[in-house]
Design an enzyme around this catalytic site. Structure first.
Site, PDB file in Angstrom:
ATOM      1  N   ARG A 188     -24.823 -25.158  72.122  1.00  0.00           N
ATOM      2  CA  ARG A 188     -25.047 -25.800  70.717  1.00  0.00           C
ATOM      3  C   ARG A 188     -26.530 -25.598  70.452  1.00  0.00           C
ATOM      4  O   ARG A 188     -27.452 -25.508  71.376  1.00  0.00           O
ATOM      5  CB  ARG A 188     -24.834 -27.547  71.039  1.00  0.00           C
ATOM      6  N   GLU A 210     -29.352 -25.643  62.599  1.00  0.00           N
ATOM      7  CA  GLU A 210     -28.387 -24.747  61.732  1.00  0.00           C
ATOM      8  C   GLU A 210     -27.857 -25.229  60.741  1.00  0.00           C
ATOM      9  O   GLU A 210     -27.582 -26.529  60.651  1.00  0.00           O
ATOM     10  CB  GLU A 210     -27.433 -24.219  62.558  1.00  0.00           C
ATOM     11  N   HIS A 226     -22.915 -19.074  64.513  1.00  0.00           N
ATOM     12  CA  HIS A 226     -21.921 -19.823  65.163  1.00  0.00           C
ATOM     13  C   HIS A 226     -20.523 -19.324  64.782  1.00  0.00           C
ATOM     14  O   HIS A 226     -19.555 -20.245  64.339  1.00  0.00           O
ATOM     15  CB  HIS A 226     -22.121 -21.282  64.446  1.00  0.00           C
TER      16      HIS A 226
END
Length: 328
Positions: free
Chosen positions: A241, A270, A288
């Site tokens: 993460r 992000e 991601h």
């Protein structure tokens, strides 16, 4: 006026799966896939009995302030750092995630990102596209780092971390790991991994992969101090993460060649990416996408749907996070 229970689908999902939900529920859907503001999310949660959400939706006391009918928030993700679990539990709402269905796909991608980082694959592609490849050369082509017969250090040894370790065995890698708690001996043996301290892992590993959940305690697990322990020939891969790595410190270390390269699928803040990272050649950047195959993303949505259906029907959801709500 429909008698169907009303639900929210906060992000775009596959149209055929949305149609299945519409057979049973009155659906507020967001197929435009716009990110809801906190105020919009609070409004959309009012009057619904269930919600399918993703990491972009912060579910906390504010979001739940008007959600008097809500029974469940079903995250389409294995991670749930977007959930304030104590606040959700205090509101008497069930919270679920989507474990298991993305383990192998994410482990595949983690290893792919590791290979791309070590072997400078994206940098080499850019080199070709820029017209810099005019001949084969022994020393004047992008030279990478081997994976075979090197040491892989994994921080975070859950299902995905163990999956990466098992893939590493095929490359003859020596696997070491650090985790909040040590694995049972049988699990260590199954993935050929040896438990070490975090400091030893960082000093020893040729390649470091991060697969730990984000918590306040894990914030900046890797910062300037930790990077300074690593070999200058080492690589760092983050598929965990954003916030696990101090991206500013990493960018500075990569610029100064304190480590060889990094591969990142997740970022602090992000979809914004630290601007210094964008300037560097020795970092592989991905948006991601570790779980991003159609088969896996469909399975994630389907599990979230099953969690939602179960809660609305009065059954225990298969991947319930806050079991105390069910017991109550």
């Amino acid at each position: 006026m429909s008698n169907k229970p009303r639900i929210l689908v906060a992000r775009a999902i596959f149209p055929d799966l949305l149609a299945k939900l519409e057979e049973s529920y009155e659906v507020r859907s967001n197929q435009a896939d716009a990110i809801l503001s906190p105020e919009e999310l609070q409004h959309e949660l009012s009057g619904v009995v269930g919600a399918l959400v993703a990491g972009s939706e912060r579910i906390d006391a504010n979001a739940l302030a008007k959600a008097k009918d809500l029974k469940i928030v079903a995250n389409i993700s294995v991670g749930y750092n977007n959930f304030d679990v104590p606040a959700i539990t205090a509101a008497g709402v069930m919270a679920t995630n989507t474990p298991d269905v993305l383990t192998n796909t994410t482990a595949d991608f983690g290893f792919a990102l590791l290979m791309a980082t070590a072997r400078r694959i994206t940098e080499s592609e850019h080199w070709i596209r820029a017209g810099k490849w005019d001949k084969w050369s022994i020393v004047n082509n992008p030279l990478g780092m081997d994976l075979h017969n090197t040491t892989l250090g994994i921080i975070g040894m859950g299902r995905i971390g163990q999956g990466i370790a098992k893939r590493a065995l095929g490359f003859g890698m020596n696997v070491i790991y650090h985790n909040r708690s040590r694995l049972p001996e049988a699990d260590e043996k199954a993935c050929g991994a040896r438990y070490v301290s975090k400091e030893e892992l960082l000093k020893t590993a040729d390649h470091v992969v991060l697969v730990l959940p984000y918590t306040s305690e894990n914030h900046h697990t890797i910062g300037a101090k930790e990077i300074a322990l690593m070999k200058p020939t080492a690589t760092l891969v983050n598929i965990a993460r954003g916030g696990i790595v101090d991206d500013a410190a990493l960018a500075q270390a990569l610029k100064e060649k304190k480590i060889f390269a990094a591969g990142l699928d997740v970022f602090e803040g992000e979809p914004q990416v630290h601007p210094e990272l964008l300037k560097l050649q020795n970092v592989v950047l991905a948006p991601h996408i570790a779980s991003a195959t159609e088969k896996t993303r469909r399975a994630m949505v389907e599990l979230a749907m099953e969690n939602l259906r179960a809660a609305i029907d009065g059954r225990k959801p298969p991947s319930l996070i806050n079991a105390e709500v069910w017991k109550a």
